[in-house]
Design a protein around this motif. Structure first.
Motif, short mmCIF file in Angstrom:
data_model
loop_
_atom_site.label_atom_id
_atom_site.label_comp_id
_atom_site.label_asym_id
_atom_site.label_seq_id
_atom_site.Cartn_x
_atom_site.Cartn_y
_atom_site.Cartn_z
N UNK A 97 -9.88 -17.34 1.69
CA UNK A 97 -8.91 -16.29 2.03
C UNK A 97 -9.13 -15.80 3.45
N UNK A 98 -10.38 -15.54 3.81
CA UNK A 98 -10.67 -15.07 5.15
C UNK A 98 -10.38 -16.16 6.19
N UNK A 196 1.20 -12.97 1.65
CA UNK A 196 1.99 -11.78 1.91
C UNK A 196 1.23 -10.79 2.79
N UNK A 197 -0.05 -10.58 2.50
CA UNK A 197 -0.86 -9.69 3.34
C UNK A 197 -0.93 -10.26 4.76
N UNK A 198 -1.25 -11.54 4.87
CA UNK A 198 -1.40 -12.15 6.20
C UNK A 198 -0.08 -12.05 6.97
N UNK A 199 1.04 -12.30 6.30
CA UNK A 199 2.34 -12.17 6.97
C UNK A 199 2.55 -10.76 7.50
N UNK A 200 2.26 -9.76 6.66
CA UNK A 200 2.43 -8.37 7.09
C UNK A 200 1.57 -8.09 8.32
N UNK A 209 -1.37 1.48 8.99
CA UNK A 209 -1.87 1.56 7.61
C UNK A 209 -3.38 1.79 7.59
N UNK A 210 -4.11 1.10 8.46
CA UNK A 210 -5.56 1.20 8.52
C UNK A 210 -5.99 1.25 9.98
N UNK A 216 -9.55 -3.50 4.45
CA UNK A 216 -8.45 -3.52 3.50
C UNK A 216 -8.15 -4.91 2.99
N UNK A 217 -8.22 -5.89 3.89
CA UNK A 217 -8.01 -7.28 3.48
C UNK A 217 -9.11 -7.71 2.51
#
Length: 234
Positions: A97-98, A196-200, A209-210, A216-217
């Motif tokens: 993921x990272x 989705x997180x990476x796209x955002x 947001x942070x 957060x990731x």
């Protein structure tokens, strides 16, 4: 004749690499929709007709860029998994993921070509499929290994539509053999949530947001891992 042909092949390969590199820089300034073979030819000092001997159309050049991007991302994910102890499934999941996030943040324009808005009029050919699923193959291997080891225990049972589970098995079973359909559905939700997180983050939707998106990731990765059923550190 062999030496002459080899020299020509080297020159062609070098010019092809140069064309692709200039096109990659164009992605950063013009976006995929603005990619132009004529503009690449001008930057190389080449007549526009000559470049078509290397790439017959803009779409051929786009395909090369897309394949290169998927392969680079896939290689990053494969290396991250290979560097992690094989029986530490949560660490392997976190590592891949990272790796996705790190590669995307380091190559935002190439990532946008892969996961941003579709290029109008472009249809990706079959040649892109193998590179496109390299990351999914690694992800599937981690979950299949964890399932065989008896290490998957989803956090809470869900009522799963058997027909939906069957579709998941038909589409994802080749990547995660013998993994039950309900777990495959969780895995699909986790993988798409990761992107989705990476796209955002890549496209600036997390601004404000942070203070630092990294923690957060990391939390999101752990939550998604627990959803799939990977054991979490105490």
């Amino acid at each position: 004749m062999t030496a002459s042909r080899t020299a020509r092949e080297r020159v062609r390969a070098e010019l092809t690499r140069e064309i692709v590199e200039i096109a990659r820089r164009q992605l950063a300034t013009e976006g995929a929709g603005g990619l132009s073979l004529r503009a690449v030819a001008r930057e190389m000092g080449m007549v526009s007709s000559a470049i078509y001997r290397y790439f017959p159309s803009r779409d051929d050049l786009l395909t090369t860029l897309i394949i290169d991007g998927y392969n680079a991302l896939g290689e990053a994910v494969e290396h991250a998994d290979a560097a992690t102890p094989p029986d530490d499934f949560p660490a392997r999941w976190a590592a891949v993921c990272h790796a996705v996030r790190d590669w995307a943040l380091a190559h935002p324009h190439e990532y946008a070509l892969l996961y941003g808005s579709p290029v109008p009029g472009y249809q990706a050919p079959q040649d892109t499929i193998g590179p496109r699923v390299r990351d999914l193959v690694v992800f599937g291997r981690i979950l299949a290994d964890a399932h065989r080891a008896g290490a998957l225990a989803p956090a809470a049972p869900l009522d799963t539509d058997p027909a939906l589970a069957g579709e998941a098995e038909a589409s994802l079973g080749a990547f995660m053999p013998d993994v039950p359909g309900d777990v495959l559905l969780r895995a699909l939700s986790a993988w798409t949530s990761l992107y989705g997180w990476v796209n955002f983050e890549v496209f600036g939707q997390l601004q404000g947001a942070f203070q630092d998106n990294g923690p957060g990731f990391g939390h999101s990765v752990r939550v998604l891992g627990a959803m799939i059923g990977l054991p979490q550190p105490g």
